[in-house]
Design an enzyme around this catalytic site. Structure first.
Site, PDB file in Angstrom:
ATOM      1  NE  ARG A  46      -2.979   1.200   2.920  1.00 55.89           N
ATOM      2  CZ  ARG A  46      -2.398   0.587   4.488  1.00 55.89           C
ATOM      3  NH1 ARG A  46      -2.852  -0.533   4.428  1.00 55.89           N
ATOM      4  NH2 ARG A  46      -2.108   1.203   5.438  1.00 55.89           N
ATOM      5  CG  ASP A  79      -8.038  18.594 -13.452  1.00 51.08           C
ATOM      6  OD1 ASP A  79      -7.262  17.939 -14.575  1.00 51.08           O
ATOM      7  OD2 ASP A  79      -9.114  17.852 -13.005  1.00 51.08           O
ATOM      8  CE1 TYR A 116     -14.878  14.637 -15.016  1.00 45.20           C
ATOM      9  CE2 TYR A 116     -14.464  14.218 -12.784  1.00 45.20           C
ATOM     10  CZ  TYR A 116     -14.712  13.917 -13.938  1.00 45.20           C
ATOM     11  OH  TYR A 116     -15.201  12.444 -13.990  1.00 45.20           O
ATOM     12  CE  LYS A 147     -11.209  11.099 -17.932  1.00 49.71           C
ATOM     13  NZ  LYS A 147     -11.510  12.332 -17.148  1.00 49.71           N
TER      14      LYS A 147
END
Ligand SMILES: *Cc1c(COP(=O)(O)O)cnc(C)c1O
Length: 355
Positions: A50, A172, A101, A197
């Protein structure tokens, strides 16, 4: 190494290909292999998966080198967004582009509703308005180009204003990618990516990343990831890095296609307006109303009717089909993510659907 060679830092088009590789050792694989592991033998650098995985490290080296900072990868773009928003102290305020977004806005609204912080929505193209909203804020959240309005923010000016006001600036950078825009070089504190993306680029993986030039912020973001656990899978990290290798050539074709389509759509029947930020691979066209836009989306054959963007295949959608889309976005706006097909086939398909 000669001085001349040392000073010639690789260009971004070379970094996407060469960064994040194991050392050139005879007989060894030159791509970082996928490491499926939950734990590592004690005594080494890695103990529990992790907190680290060699497949993440390779991707993070490459994205960090591209953006010019330290990269921390996440399970999704939203996990990366969430980790950054978590930096806002209780009682703080976040200045945000009103056409960001939509799930970033929803996450901020959640925080505001539960009383964690205040949210100030601004028109990101209006730099004076953004600056006026900064005093007393903890963070300014920029998206440029915005989704799906395709407005542009003056990143250098706003990052400098934020710094002067003691406000953390975040960009972003999903729509631009680090090949077209490197916000850290313009003074931003943090960059967020939905690598789902353009970076991964093949519509087959979900992954996010945060990049920052500040060691203290990188440490806090990594700490957050370890505690909250939104870690990328090793296979996803591998696929994202493999996708990144071709980002430069994919962008070259998709950008050329986007500019050419914007030109051809400008006087196409039924098109009221074409929005083209002038770079990147996302365009929008505005038709008279929802029905006209829905008709085009139904009639295309090559373009895929789908949300998301940044893949090799061209996709489109009428944004207001989402009840959560901003009411300031026209009902007839179709967002188009331009892929790498032949531009004549893309144009023929759209023009037939419009005709
Ligand atoms: C898709 C997207 C996100 C969210 O990323 P996921 O990988 O879907 O979680 C954030 N910002 C922008 C601009 C996006 O397009």
């Amino acid at each position: 190494m000669s001085d001349a060679r040392r000073s010639a830092l690789p260009r971004p088009e070379t970094i996407v290909v060469s960064a994040g590789r194991p050392p050139h050792v005879p007989g060894a694989p030159f791509n970082e292999p996928v490491t499926f592991a939950s734990a590592f033998v004690a005594g080494g650098e890695l103990e529990y998966a992790r907190y680290g995985n060699p497949s993440w490290t390779a991707l993070e080296e490459a994205l960090g080198a591209l953006e010019g900072g330290e990269c921390v990868s996440f399970a999704s773009g939203m996990a990366a967004v969430s980790a950054v928003i978590h930096l806002v102290p209780v009682g703080g305020a976040v200045v945000v582009a009103r056409h960001s977004y939509q799930h970033t806005l929803a996450l901020l609204d959640d925080g505001a509703r539960s009383g964690r912080f205040e949210v100030r929505r601004v028109d990101i193209a209006d730099a004076d308005a953004v600056e006026a909203a900064l005093p007393g804020a903890a963070m300014v959240w920029l998206e440029s180009p915005t989704n799906p309005a395709l407005e542009l923010a003056d990143i250098p000016r706003l990052a400098a204003a934020a710094r002067a006001a003691g406000v953390l600036s975040v960009v972003d950078n999903t729509f631009a990618s680090p090949l077209l825009q490197r916000p850290l070089e313009h003074g931003a504190d943090l960059v967020v990516h939905s690598a789902t993306k353009l970076i991964a680029g093949h519509s087959d993986v979900v992954l996010g990343a945060v990049v920052t030039g500040r060691d203290d912020l990188a440490e806090r973001i990594r700490h957050h990831r370890g505690l909250h656990g939104a870690i990328p899978g090793p296979m996803e990290a591998f696929l994202t890095l493999r996708g990144l290798r071709t980002l430069s050539v994919r962008l070259e074709r998709a950008e050329a296609n986007a500019r050419e389509l914007a030109r051809r759509l400008a006087d196409a029947p039924g098109v009221v307006e074409v929005r083209d930020p002038g770079f990147g691979t996302v365009l929008a066209m505005v038709l008279a109303d929802a029905a006209a836009a829905d008709r085009v989306v139904d009639r295309v054959r090559l373009w895929v009717s789908a949300t998301s963007l940044g893949g090799v295949e061209s996709t489109l959608e009428r944004r207001r089909r989402w009840a959560t889309e901003a009411p300031t976005i026209p009902e007839g706006l179709i967002r188009m993510s331009v892929g790498i097909e032949h531009v004549d086939d893309l144009a023929d398909d759209l023009l037939a659907a419009l005709g």
